[in-house]
Design a protein around this motif. Structure first.
Motif, PDB file in Angstrom:
ATOM      1  N   TYR A   1      13.132 -25.621 -19.661  1.00 29.15           N
ATOM      2  CA  TYR A   1      14.056 -25.689 -18.532  1.00 29.15           C
ATOM      3  C   TYR A   1      13.413 -25.334 -17.199  1.00 29.15           C
ATOM      4  CZ  TYR A   1      14.309 -20.673 -19.439  1.00 29.15           C
ATOM      5  OH  TYR A   1      14.003 -19.358 -19.656  1.00 29.15           O
TER       6      TYR A   1
ATOM      7  N   ASP B   1      11.607 -26.754 -15.037  1.00 25.36           N
ATOM      8  CA  ASP B   1      11.691 -27.698 -13.923  1.00 25.36           C
ATOM      9  C   ASP B   1      13.136 -27.996 -13.517  1.00 25.36           C
ATOM     10  OD1 ASP B   1      12.104 -29.006 -16.357  1.00 25.36           O
ATOM     11  OD2 ASP B   1      11.390 -30.924 -15.567  1.00 25.36           O
ATOM     12  N   ARG B   2      14.095 -27.468 -14.260  1.00 26.41           N
ATOM     13  CA  ARG B   2      15.500 -27.756 -13.966  1.00 26.41           C
ATOM     14  C   ARG B   2      16.313 -26.531 -13.559  1.00 26.41           C
ATOM     15  NH1 ARG B   2      17.231 -32.852 -14.896  1.00 26.41           N
ATOM     16  NH2 ARG B   2      15.699 -34.175 -15.885  1.00 26.41           N
TER      17      ARG B   2
ATOM     18  N   GLU C   1      22.623 -34.211 -14.376  1.00 22.56           N
ATOM     19  CA  GLU C   1      22.073 -35.071 -15.421  1.00 22.56           C
ATOM     20  C   GLU C   1      22.235 -34.377 -16.769  1.00 22.56           C
ATOM     21  OE1 GLU C   1      18.027 -35.664 -14.227  1.00 22.56           O
ATOM     22  OE2 GLU C   1      18.593 -36.654 -12.357  1.00 22.56           O
TER      23      GLU C   1
ATOM     24  N   GLU D   1      20.152 -33.830 -18.987  1.00 23.38           N
ATOM     25  CA  GLU D   1      19.042 -32.903 -19.200  1.00 23.38           C
ATOM     26  C   GLU D   1      19.279 -31.563 -18.493  1.00 23.38           C
ATOM     27  OE1 GLU D   1      18.740 -36.046 -18.165  1.00 23.38           O
ATOM     28  OE2 GLU D   1      17.718 -37.016 -19.838  1.00 23.38           O
ATOM     29  N   ASP D   2      20.024 -31.583 -17.397  1.00 21.73           N
ATOM     30  CA  ASP D   2      20.378 -30.337 -16.702  1.00 21.73           C
ATOM     31  C   ASP D   2      21.263 -29.472 -17.596  1.00 21.73           C
ATOM     32  OD1 ASP D   2      19.052 -31.170 -14.341  1.00 21.73           O
ATOM     33  OD2 ASP D   2      20.864 -32.150 -13.608  1.00 21.73           O
TER      34      ASP D   2
ATOM     35  N   THR E   1      16.389 -23.118 -11.519  1.00 21.16           N
ATOM     36  CA  THR E   1      15.655 -22.443 -10.448  1.00 21.16           C
ATOM     37  C   THR E   1      16.359 -21.154 -10.047  1.00 21.16           C
ATOM     38  OG1 THR E   1      16.831 -23.754  -8.781  1.00 21.16           O
ATOM     39  CG2 THR E   1      14.716 -24.610  -9.544  1.00 21.16           C
TER      40      THR E   1
ATOM     41  N   VAL F   1      20.996 -25.014 -11.028  1.00 17.63           N
ATOM     42  CA  VAL F   1      20.460 -26.290 -11.490  1.00 17.63           C
ATOM     43  C   VAL F   1      19.685 -26.941 -10.350  1.00 17.63           C
ATOM     44  CG1 VAL F   1      21.039 -28.577 -12.372  1.00 17.63           C
ATOM     45  CG2 VAL F   1      22.346 -26.589 -13.125  1.00 17.63           C
ATOM     46  N   ARG F   2      18.398 -27.125 -10.555  1.00 17.21           N
ATOM     47  CA  ARG F   2      17.504 -27.829  -9.630  1.00 17.21           C
ATOM     48  C   ARG F   2      17.682 -27.440  -8.166  1.00 17.21           C
ATOM     49  NH1 ARG F   2      18.478 -33.370  -9.845  1.00 17.21           N
ATOM     50  NH2 ARG F   2      20.321 -33.117 -11.116  1.00 17.21           N
TER      51      ARG F   2
ATOM     52  N   ALA G   1      19.244 -27.983 -20.268  1.00 10.51           N
ATOM     53  CA  ALA G   1      18.436 -26.899 -19.702  1.00 10.51           C
ATOM     54  C   ALA G   1      19.264 -25.631 -19.524  1.00 10.51           C
ATOM     55  CB  ALA G   1      17.829 -27.332 -18.366  1.00 10.51           C
ATOM     56  N   CYS G   2      20.517 -25.772 -19.118  1.00  9.45           N
ATOM     57  CA  CYS G   2      21.401 -24.610 -18.976  1.00  9.45           C
ATOM     58  C   CYS G   2      21.604 -23.929 -20.328  1.00  9.45           C
ATOM     59  CB  CYS G   2      22.753 -25.029 -18.398  1.00  9.45           C
ATOM     60  SG  CYS G   2      22.709 -25.497 -16.659  1.00  9.45           S
TER      61      CYS G   2
END
Length: 90
Positions: free
Chosen positions: A6, A8-9, A54, A56-57, A11, A23-24, A60-61
């Motif tokens: 995660y 890159d997604r 997205e 993928e976000d 922060t 998220v990002r 990632a969460c």
């Protein structure tokens, strides 16, 4: 599970949402995504309601939350206690 799933997604920026995981870099916090899911929203609901989000976000969460819970459990075990009553490892 490692943070590379995660990194890159998700922060953390002290200038965005008071440094809460987002998220990002957007003003959508990880906890907001998790709360929506816990409240019964589906991935499709979130993607519809937040068009910049997205799939993928969302994954990632979930990965971030999983790692955070695992780290908290490890800290509790290292101190010899659990923060919740009747919460013991299986």
């Amino acid at each position: 599970m490692t943070s590379t799933l995660y990194s890159d997604r998700i922060t953390i920026d002290p200038n965005v949402c008071f440094g809460k995981p987002c998220v990002r870099g957007m003003r959508l916090r990880v906890i907001d995504v998790l709360d929506n899911l816990a409240g019964g929203a589906s991935v499709a609901d979130l993607l519809r309601d937040y068009p910049y989000l997205e799939a993928e976000d969302i994954s990632a969460c979930l990965a971030y939350a999983s790692e955070a819970v695992a780290a908290q459990s490890e800290r509790g075990a290292a101190r010899g206690f659990w923060s919740m009553p009747n919460c013991h490892p299986v």
